[in-house]
Design a protein around this motif. Structure first.
Motif, PDB file in Angstrom:
ATOM      1  N   ILE A   1      14.848   3.276   4.151  1.00 58.77           N
ATOM      2  CA  ILE A   1      15.731   2.947   3.025  1.00 58.77           C
ATOM      3  C   ILE A   1      15.227   1.713   2.294  1.00 58.77           C
ATOM      4  N   LEU A   2      14.918   0.663   3.031  1.00 60.07           N
ATOM      5  CA  LEU A   2      14.367  -0.532   2.397  1.00 60.07           C
ATOM      6  C   LEU A   2      12.968  -0.254   1.855  1.00 60.07           C
ATOM      7  N   GLY A   3      12.306   0.751   2.436  1.00 62.90           N
ATOM      8  CA  GLY A   3      10.976   1.115   1.973  1.00 62.90           C
ATOM      9  C   GLY A   3      10.954   1.656   0.556  1.00 62.90           C
ATOM     10  N   VAL A   4      12.101   2.100   0.049  1.00 60.40           N
ATOM     11  CA  VAL A   4      12.139   2.596  -1.334  1.00 60.40           C
ATOM     12  C   VAL A   4      11.847   1.460  -2.322  1.00 60.40           C
ATOM     13  N   PRO A   5      12.634   0.355  -2.319  1.00 57.78           N
ATOM     14  CA  PRO A   5      12.265  -0.751  -3.216  1.00 57.78           C
ATOM     15  C   PRO A   5      10.952  -1.419  -2.815  1.00 57.78           C
ATOM     16  N   ALA A   6      10.669  -1.468  -1.508  1.00 53.87           N
ATOM     17  CA  ALA A   6       9.416  -2.099  -1.070  1.00 53.87           C
ATOM     18  C   ALA A   6       8.201  -1.330  -1.574  1.00 53.87           C
ATOM     19  N   SER A   7       8.263  -0.009  -1.545  1.00 46.60           N
ATOM     20  CA  SER A   7       7.135   0.791  -2.031  1.00 46.60           C
ATOM     21  C   SER A   7       6.975   0.668  -3.540  1.00 46.60           C
ATOM     22  N   ILE A   8       8.092   0.580  -4.268  1.00 48.37           N
ATOM     23  CA  ILE A   8       8.018   0.366  -5.709  1.00 48.37           C
ATOM     24  C   ILE A   8       7.398  -0.995  -6.001  1.00 48.37           C
ATOM     25  N   GLY A   9       7.804  -2.006  -5.214  1.00 44.66           N
ATOM     26  CA  GLY A   9       7.214  -3.331  -5.374  1.00 44.66           C
ATOM     27  C   GLY A   9       5.733  -3.332  -5.067  1.00 44.66           C
ATOM     28  N   ALA A  10       5.330  -2.596  -4.023  1.00 40.00           N
ATOM     29  CA  ALA A  10       3.917  -2.519  -3.675  1.00 40.00           C
ATOM     30  C   ALA A  10       3.106  -1.844  -4.772  1.00 40.00           C
ATOM     31  N   ALA A  11       3.654  -0.775  -5.338  1.00 38.81           N
ATOM     32  CA  ALA A  11       2.934  -0.065  -6.404  1.00 38.81           C
ATOM     33  C   ALA A  11       2.873  -0.860  -7.687  1.00 38.81           C
ATOM     34  N   SER A  12       3.976  -1.509  -8.016  1.00 39.13           N
ATOM     35  CA  SER A  12       4.023  -2.240  -9.286  1.00 39.13           C
ATOM     36  C   SER A  12       3.274  -3.568  -9.228  1.00 39.13           C
TER      37      SER A  12
ATOM     38  N   GLU B   1     -11.424  13.632  -6.384  1.00 41.22           N
ATOM     39  CA  GLU B   1     -10.204  14.406  -6.184  1.00 41.22           C
ATOM     40  C   GLU B   1      -9.000  13.479  -6.050  1.00 41.22           C
ATOM     41  N   TRP B   2      -7.832  13.984  -6.466  1.00 38.28           N
ATOM     42  CA  TRP B   2      -6.622  13.155  -6.434  1.00 38.28           C
ATOM     43  C   TRP B   2      -6.268  12.735  -5.021  1.00 38.28           C
ATOM     44  N   TRP B   3      -6.568  13.600  -4.046  1.00 39.44           N
ATOM     45  CA  TRP B   3      -6.166  13.294  -2.680  1.00 39.44           C
ATOM     46  C   TRP B   3      -6.990  12.156  -2.071  1.00 39.44           C
ATOM     47  N   GLN B   4      -8.166  11.875  -2.644  1.00 42.28           N
ATOM     48  CA  GLN B   4      -8.968  10.766  -2.123  1.00 42.28           C
ATOM     49  C   GLN B   4      -8.291   9.426  -2.400  1.00 42.28           C
ATOM     50  N   SER B   5      -7.818   9.243  -3.622  1.00 36.75           N
ATOM     51  CA  SER B   5      -7.081   8.017  -3.940  1.00 36.75           C
ATOM     52  C   SER B   5      -5.737   7.995  -3.226  1.00 36.75           C
ATOM     53  N   PHE B   6      -5.162   9.180  -3.024  1.00 39.81           N
ATOM     54  CA  PHE B   6      -3.888   9.274  -2.308  1.00 39.81           C
ATOM     55  C   PHE B   6      -4.041   8.772  -0.874  1.00 39.81           C
ATOM     56  N   LEU B   7      -5.111   9.204  -0.206  1.00 35.54           N
ATOM     57  CA  LEU B   7      -5.340   8.792   1.177  1.00 35.54           C
ATOM     58  C   LEU B   7      -5.827   7.354   1.274  1.00 35.54           C
ATOM     59  N   ARG B   8      -6.557   6.899   0.255  1.00 36.59           N
ATOM     60  CA  ARG B   8      -7.165   5.564   0.314  1.00 36.59           C
ATOM     61  C   ARG B   8      -6.193   4.457  -0.070  1.00 36.59           C
ATOM     62  N   PHE B   9      -5.292   4.731  -1.020  1.00 30.85           N
ATOM     63  CA  PHE B   9      -4.410   3.673  -1.514  1.00 30.85           C
ATOM     64  C   PHE B   9      -2.923   3.971  -1.302  1.00 30.85           C
ATOM     65  N   THR B  10      -2.488   5.165  -1.684  1.00 38.79           N
ATOM     66  CA  THR B  10      -1.051   5.440  -1.679  1.00 38.79           C
ATOM     67  C   THR B  10      -0.473   5.428  -0.270  1.00 38.79           C
ATOM     68  N   LEU B  11      -1.063   6.180   0.638  1.00 42.22           N
ATOM     69  CA  LEU B  11      -0.527   6.230   1.998  1.00 42.22           C
ATOM     70  C   LEU B  11      -0.628   4.882   2.716  1.00 42.22           C
ATOM     71  N   PRO B  12      -1.780   4.174   2.671  1.00 42.66           N
ATOM     72  CA  PRO B  12      -1.805   2.828   3.259  1.00 42.66           C
ATOM     73  C   PRO B  12      -0.794   1.892   2.614  1.00 42.66           C
ATOM     74  N   GLY B  13      -0.597   2.029   1.302  1.00 42.52           N
ATOM     75  CA  GLY B  13       0.402   1.205   0.622  1.00 42.52           C
ATOM     76  C   GLY B  13       1.798   1.469   1.140  1.00 42.52           C
ATOM     77  N   TYR B  14       2.102   2.735   1.420  1.00 38.00           N
ATOM     78  CA  TYR B  14       3.431   3.060   1.938  1.00 38.00           C
ATOM     79  C   TYR B  14       3.604   2.540   3.355  1.00 38.00           C
ATOM     80  N   VAL B  15       2.549   2.634   4.153  1.00 37.87           N
ATOM     81  CA  VAL B  15       2.600   2.073   5.513  1.00 37.87           C
ATOM     82  C   VAL B  15       2.858   0.574   5.452  1.00 37.87           C
TER      83      VAL B  15
ATOM     84  N   ALA C   1       5.732   9.613  -3.647  1.00 40.86           N
ATOM     85  CA  ALA C   1       5.444  10.178  -4.969  1.00 40.86           C
ATOM     86  C   ALA C   1       5.533   9.112  -6.056  1.00 40.86           C
ATOM     87  N   ILE C   2       6.534   8.251  -5.969  1.00 39.63           N
ATOM     88  CA  ILE C   2       6.687   7.179  -6.958  1.00 39.63           C
ATOM     89  C   ILE C   2       5.510   6.221  -6.896  1.00 39.63           C
ATOM     90  N   MET C   3       5.088   5.866  -5.675  1.00 43.17           N
ATOM     91  CA  MET C   3       3.948   4.961  -5.528  1.00 43.17           C
ATOM     92  C   MET C   3       2.706   5.539  -6.198  1.00 43.17           C
TER      93      MET C   3
END
Length: 286
Positions: A270-281, A226-240, A204-206
Motif C-alpha cells: 500500500i505504501l509502495g504505491v506512492p513510494a513507486s510513484i516517487g521513485a519513478a518521478s 526491447e521494452w522488457w529489457q528496460s522493464f527488467l533493468r529499471f522498473t522492477l528494481p525500482g519497485y523493489v 505499470a505506473i512506474m
C-alpha cells in the motif's frame, strides 16, 4: 592590484551565489515539507517514536544528502568537501525551517519535554532537508544545457545513480503518508486481490512514468532494444527499492510492530504505491 580586485569580485560572486542557494533551499524546504509540517500524526510521533530508530533515520539522512548534493547542491559542486558542506547546510536548513514552522503553529506549547521537542524537529528535518536540496533543482534558474556545460548533469546517468535517485524519490514521497492513520485503515480493508492489483498498477505506473509517457527528463527506449529489457533493468528494481523503502519507513514509525508477515507485506504494498510513484518521478524531477 588588478589580480586582487578580480579575486575579490570572484569571492563576492561565490558568496552571493551561495546565499541565493540558501534562499532557494529554504523555499524548497517549505515547499516540499510543509504538508508534513502540518500533519498531526507527525506531531504526535515525536511523543512516542523509538529514539534509536529516529537516530538511525537522522544518521542515514546525512550520507543520502551528501550523495544528493553531488548532483544538485546549492552551487556547482567540484569536490567532495563542497558536497559535504552543502549536505550539512541542507540539514541545518531543514532543522531551522522545521523548528520555525512548528513554533509558529504553536506545536511547542503543549508542555513538552526537551526530548519530545528534539524528536519532533528531528522527524520533520529529514524531509525538510531533502526539500532544501531539491529546491535548487526545482527553483533554480539554470537549464539542463547549462548544467551539462558545468559538468553537473547529463541526460544519461549511471545505473547505480539511477537506482539512488529512485531511492530518494521513494523515501521522500513515502514520508508524506507513512505516519498517517489511513495507512492502517487501508491495510485493514484490502483483500489479497486488492494487493495484487496494487502491485501491478504500481509497476505499470512506474514504467509509464519513465519510458512510455514521454515526460520531460524521461528515458527513451533505444532503437533495437526491447521494452522488457528496460522493464527488467529499471522498473522492477525500482519497485523493489520502493517496497524496501516502504518497509523501512513503516518500521521507523513503528507501524509494523506486533504484526504478522502478511500484514507487513500488505502495508508495504500500500505504501509502495506512492513510494513507486516517487521513485519513478525522481528521474523527471532531479
Amino acid at each position: 592590484m588588478a589580480a586582487a580586485i578580480i579575486r575579490k569580485d570572484a569571492d563576492s560572486d561565490e558568496v552571493r551565489q551561495f546565499l541565493i542557494g540558501l534562499a532557494r533551499g529554504t523555499a524548497g524546504a517549505l515547499l516540499f515539507a510543509l504538508p508534513m509540517l502540518m500533519t498531526m500524526e507527525m506531531w504526535f510521533l515525536g511523543l512516542y517514536v523509538n529514539s534509536w530508530r529516529l537516530l538511525l533515520l537522522c544518521i542515514l539522512n546525512l550520507p543520502l544528502l551528501f550523495l544528493l548534493a553531488r548532483r544538485i547542491g546549492f552551487e556547482n559542486i567540484h569536490s567532495r568537501t563542497q558536497a559535504l558542506r552543502d549536505a550539512i547546510t541542507a540539514y541545518g536548513l531543514g532543522i531551522a525551517v522545521s523548528a520555525a514552522v512548528l513554533l509558529l503553529f504553536g506545536i511547542f506549547y503543549d508542555q513538552l519535554t526537551t526530548s519530545n521537542l528534539i524528536a519532533k524537529i528531528a522527524l520533520q528535518s529529514v524531509p525538510a532537508s531533502i526539500g532544501a536540496l531539491l529546491g535548487r533543482s526545482q527553483l533554480g534558474e539554470h537549464s539542463d544545457t547549462e548544467d551539462e556545460e558545468d559538468g553537473e548533469y547529463s541526460g544519461e546517468t549511471g545505473y547505480l545513480h539511477e537506482l539512488f535517485m529512485m531511492m530518494v524519490g521513494a523515501l521522500f514521497l513515502s514520508l508524506n503518508v507513512a505516519p498517517t492513520e489511513e495507512m492502517i485503515l487501508i491495510a485493514y480493508k484490502v483483500t489479497p486481490y486488492h494487493i495484487l492489483a496494487l502491485c501491478l498498477v504500481s509497476i505499470a505506473i512506474m514504467h509509464g512514468f519513465v519510458y512510455a509517457l514521454h515526460f520531460k527528463g524521461s528515458h527513451q527506449v533505444h532503437e533495437g532494444q526491447e521494452w522488457w529489457q528496460s522493464f527488467l533493468r529499471f522498473t522492477l528494481p525500482g519497485y523493489v527499492i520502493a517496497i524496501a523503502i516502504s518497509i523501512y519507513t513503516l518500521w521507523t514509525f513503528e507501524r509494523l510492530d506486533h504484526t504478522s508477515l502478511s500484514q507487513i507485506m500488505n502495508a508495504a504494498v500500500i505504501l509502495g504505491v506512492p513510494a513507486s510513484i516517487g521513485a519513478a518521478s525522481a528521474r523527471l524531477i532531479l
